[in-house]
Scaffold this motif. Sequence first.
Motif, PDB file in Angstrom:
ATOM      1  N   LYS A  52       0.819  -1.210   0.000  1.00  0.00           N
ATOM      2  CA  LYS A  52       0.000   0.000   0.000  1.00  0.00           C
ATOM      3  C   LYS A  52       0.857   1.267   0.000  1.00  0.00           C
ATOM      4  O   LYS A  52       0.504   2.260  -0.627  1.00  0.00           O
ATOM      5  CB  LYS A  52      -0.946   0.001   1.203  1.00  0.00           C
ATOM      6  N   SER A  85      -1.048   3.373  -2.951  1.00  0.00           N
ATOM      7  CA  SER A  85      -2.307   2.641  -3.069  1.00  0.00           C
ATOM      8  C   SER A  85      -3.317   3.327  -3.986  1.00  0.00           C
ATOM      9  O   SER A  85      -4.253   2.703  -4.460  1.00  0.00           O
ATOM     10  CB  SER A  85      -2.924   2.423  -1.682  1.00  0.00           C
ATOM     11  N   GLU A  86      -3.104   4.605  -4.260  1.00  0.00           N
ATOM     12  CA  GLU A  86      -3.969   5.342  -5.189  1.00  0.00           C
ATOM     13  C   GLU A  86      -3.400   5.340  -6.606  1.00  0.00           C
ATOM     14  O   GLU A  86      -3.883   6.056  -7.475  1.00  0.00           O
ATOM     15  CB  GLU A  86      -4.160   6.772  -4.691  1.00  0.00           C
ATOM     16  N   GLU A  87      -2.361   4.540  -6.813  1.00  0.00           N
ATOM     17  CA  GLU A  87      -1.683   4.413  -8.112  1.00  0.00           C
ATOM     18  C   GLU A  87      -1.075   5.740  -8.579  1.00  0.00           C
ATOM     19  O   GLU A  87      -0.977   6.008  -9.778  1.00  0.00           O
ATOM     20  CB  GLU A  87      -2.607   3.825  -9.182  1.00  0.00           C
ATOM     21  N   LYS A  88      -0.630   6.540  -7.602  1.00  0.00           N
ATOM     22  CA  LYS A  88       0.064   7.789  -7.900  1.00  0.00           C
ATOM     23  C   LYS A  88       1.525   7.621  -7.539  1.00  0.00           C
ATOM     24  O   LYS A  88       1.862   6.950  -6.562  1.00  0.00           O
ATOM     25  CB  LYS A  88      -0.557   8.940  -7.118  1.00  0.00           C
TER      26      LYS A  88
END
Length: 164
Positions: free
Chosen positions: A61, A137-140
Amino acid sequence: MNKLLFYIFICFTASGFSQNKLKSLLKKHNKESIPYIYVKELKEQATLPILLDARESSEYKVSHLKNAIYVGYDNFKINTVKTKIPNKNAKIVVYCSLGIRSESIADSLKKAGYNNVENLYGGIFEWKNNNLPIYNSEEKVTDSIHAFSKTWGKWIKKGTKVYE
Protein backbone atom coordinates in the motif's frame (compact mmCIF):
# COMPACT_ATOMS: atom_id res chain seq x y z
CA MET A 1 42.70 16.94 -12.68
CA ASN A 2 44.01 14.58 -9.97
CA LYS A 3 41.12 15.58 -7.69
CA LEU A 4 38.63 14.72 -10.42
CA LEU A 5 40.18 11.30 -10.99
CA PHE A 6 40.22 10.67 -7.24
CA TYR A 7 36.52 11.64 -7.00
CA ILE A 8 35.60 9.32 -9.90
CA PHE A 9 37.59 6.50 -8.27
CA ILE A 10 35.83 7.01 -4.91
CA CYS A 11 32.37 7.08 -6.54
CA PHE A 12 33.10 3.96 -8.59
CA THR A 13 34.58 2.11 -5.63
CA ALA A 14 31.70 3.04 -3.30
CA SER A 15 29.14 1.95 -5.90
CA GLY A 16 30.93 -1.34 -6.51
CA PHE A 17 31.33 -1.91 -2.78
CA SER A 18 27.61 -1.39 -2.23
CA GLN A 19 26.77 -3.84 -5.00
CA ASN A 20 29.23 -6.37 -3.59
CA LYS A 21 27.61 -6.04 -0.17
CA LEU A 22 24.16 -6.61 -1.72
CA LYS A 23 25.50 -9.59 -3.66
CA SER A 24 26.89 -11.04 -0.41
CA LEU A 25 23.61 -10.45 1.42
CA LEU A 26 21.58 -12.21 -1.27
CA LYS A 27 24.07 -15.07 -1.48
CA LYS A 28 23.76 -15.52 2.29
CA HIS A 29 19.94 -15.66 2.27
CA ASN A 30 19.10 -17.13 -1.14
CA LYS A 31 19.70 -20.48 -2.80
CA GLU A 32 19.73 -18.77 -6.22
CA SER A 33 17.21 -21.37 -7.38
CA ILE A 34 15.45 -18.69 -9.46
CA PRO A 35 17.34 -16.60 -12.02
CA TYR A 36 17.70 -12.92 -11.24
CA ILE A 37 16.61 -10.13 -13.50
CA TYR A 38 18.36 -6.84 -12.85
CA VAL A 39 16.63 -3.46 -12.63
CA LYS A 40 18.29 -2.23 -15.80
CA GLU A 41 17.12 -5.29 -17.75
CA LEU A 42 13.59 -5.06 -16.41
CA LYS A 43 13.13 -1.37 -17.15
CA GLU A 44 14.37 -1.86 -20.72
CA GLN A 45 11.84 -4.59 -21.55
CA ALA A 46 9.65 -3.59 -24.51
CA THR A 47 6.75 -5.44 -22.94
CA LEU A 48 6.84 -5.62 -19.19
CA PRO A 49 6.35 -9.07 -17.69
CA ILE A 50 3.72 -9.77 -15.08
CA LEU A 51 5.01 -8.31 -11.81
CA LEU A 52 4.18 -10.02 -8.53
CA ASP A 53 4.75 -8.21 -5.23
CA ALA A 54 5.76 -10.72 -2.53
CA ARG A 55 5.67 -8.31 0.40
CA GLU A 56 2.99 -7.75 2.98
CA SER A 57 -0.12 -5.68 2.30
CA SER A 58 1.06 -2.73 4.40
CA GLU A 59 4.27 -2.57 2.35
CA TYR A 60 2.40 -2.80 -0.97
CA LYS A 61 0.00 0.00 0.00
CA VAL A 62 2.86 2.40 0.73
CA SER A 63 4.78 1.63 -2.47
CA HIS A 64 4.88 -0.87 -5.30
CA LEU A 65 5.92 -1.14 -8.92
CA LYS A 66 3.38 0.00 -11.51
CA ASN A 67 0.79 -2.67 -12.35
CA ALA A 68 2.26 -5.13 -9.83
CA ILE A 69 -0.11 -7.75 -8.51
CA TYR A 70 -0.04 -8.15 -4.76
CA VAL A 71 0.44 -11.81 -3.76
CA GLY A 72 1.92 -11.35 -0.29
CA TYR A 73 4.36 -13.52 1.58
CA ASP A 74 3.03 -14.71 4.95
CA ASN A 75 -0.40 -15.48 3.49
CA PHE A 76 0.67 -16.38 -0.06
CA LYS A 77 -1.69 -18.79 -1.80
CA ILE A 78 -0.63 -20.42 -5.07
CA ASN A 79 -4.29 -20.84 -6.07
CA THR A 80 -4.68 -17.06 -6.17
CA VAL A 81 -1.87 -16.88 -8.72
CA LYS A 82 -3.27 -19.79 -10.73
CA THR A 83 -6.58 -17.94 -11.00
CA LYS A 84 -4.99 -14.62 -12.00
CA ILE A 85 -2.30 -16.12 -14.25
CA PRO A 86 -3.54 -19.34 -15.88
CA ASN A 87 -0.79 -19.26 -18.54
CA LYS A 88 2.16 -21.21 -17.08
CA ASN A 89 4.41 -19.85 -19.85
CA ALA A 90 3.78 -16.20 -18.97
CA LYS A 91 6.88 -14.19 -18.14
CA ILE A 92 6.69 -13.38 -14.43
CA VAL A 93 8.99 -11.28 -12.27
CA VAL A 94 8.57 -11.58 -8.51
CA TYR A 95 9.94 -8.90 -6.22
CA CYS A 96 10.01 -7.96 -2.56
CA SER A 97 12.15 -5.45 -0.66
CA LEU A 98 15.55 -6.89 -1.64
CA GLY A 99 14.94 -10.22 -3.39
CA ILE A 100 14.88 -12.67 -0.47
CA ARG A 101 11.18 -13.29 0.16
CA SER A 102 10.53 -13.14 -3.57
CA GLU A 103 12.81 -16.12 -4.17
CA SER A 104 10.64 -18.23 -1.89
CA ILE A 105 7.45 -17.17 -3.70
CA ALA A 106 9.11 -17.70 -7.10
CA ASP A 107 10.10 -21.21 -5.97
CA SER A 108 6.44 -21.91 -5.20
CA LEU A 109 5.51 -20.74 -8.70
CA LYS A 110 8.19 -22.95 -10.23
CA LYS A 111 6.90 -25.98 -8.28
CA ALA A 112 3.39 -25.18 -9.53
CA GLY A 113 4.61 -25.43 -13.12
CA TYR A 114 5.34 -21.82 -14.03
CA ASN A 115 8.47 -21.99 -16.16
CA ASN A 116 9.34 -18.38 -16.97
CA VAL A 117 9.87 -16.85 -13.51
CA GLU A 118 12.59 -14.45 -12.44
CA ASN A 119 13.50 -12.75 -9.16
CA LEU A 120 14.15 -8.98 -9.19
CA TYR A 121 17.70 -8.51 -7.92
CA GLY A 122 17.65 -5.99 -5.09
CA GLY A 123 13.85 -5.77 -5.23
CA ILE A 124 11.89 -2.56 -4.93
CA PHE A 125 14.76 -1.00 -2.94
CA GLU A 126 17.12 -1.32 -5.91
CA TRP A 127 14.36 -0.09 -8.24
CA LYS A 128 13.95 3.07 -6.16
CA ASN A 129 17.73 3.44 -5.74
CA ASN A 130 17.88 3.70 -9.53
CA ASN A 131 15.45 6.65 -9.44
CA LEU A 132 12.62 4.67 -11.00
CA PRO A 133 9.01 5.42 -10.10
CA ILE A 134 7.04 3.62 -7.43
CA TYR A 135 3.32 3.95 -6.77
CA ASN A 136 1.09 4.23 -3.72
CA SER A 137 -2.31 2.64 -3.07
CA GLU A 138 -3.97 5.34 -5.19
CA GLU A 139 -1.68 4.41 -8.11
CA LYS A 140 0.06 7.79 -7.90
CA VAL A 141 3.83 8.19 -8.05
CA THR A 142 5.27 8.46 -4.56
CA ASP A 143 8.64 9.10 -3.03
CA SER A 144 7.69 7.04 0.04
CA ILE A 145 9.00 3.51 0.21
CA HIS A 146 8.15 0.96 2.85
CA ALA A 147 11.48 0.08 4.46
CA PHE A 148 10.28 -3.11 6.21
CA SER A 149 12.54 -2.52 9.23
CA LYS A 150 15.47 -0.38 10.35
CA THR A 151 17.82 -3.29 9.63
CA TRP A 152 16.64 -3.74 6.05
CA GLY A 153 15.89 -0.06 5.47
CA LYS A 154 19.61 0.72 5.38
CA TRP A 155 19.59 -0.66 1.82
CA ILE A 156 17.36 2.21 0.65
CA LYS A 157 19.47 5.06 -0.68
CA LYS A 158 16.71 7.13 -2.38
CA GLY A 159 13.21 8.12 -1.34
CA THR A 160 11.48 8.59 1.98
CA LYS A 161 11.59 5.55 4.25
CA VAL A 162 8.30 4.55 5.87
CA TYR A 163 8.12 2.18 8.84
CA GLU A 164 4.71 0.87 9.88
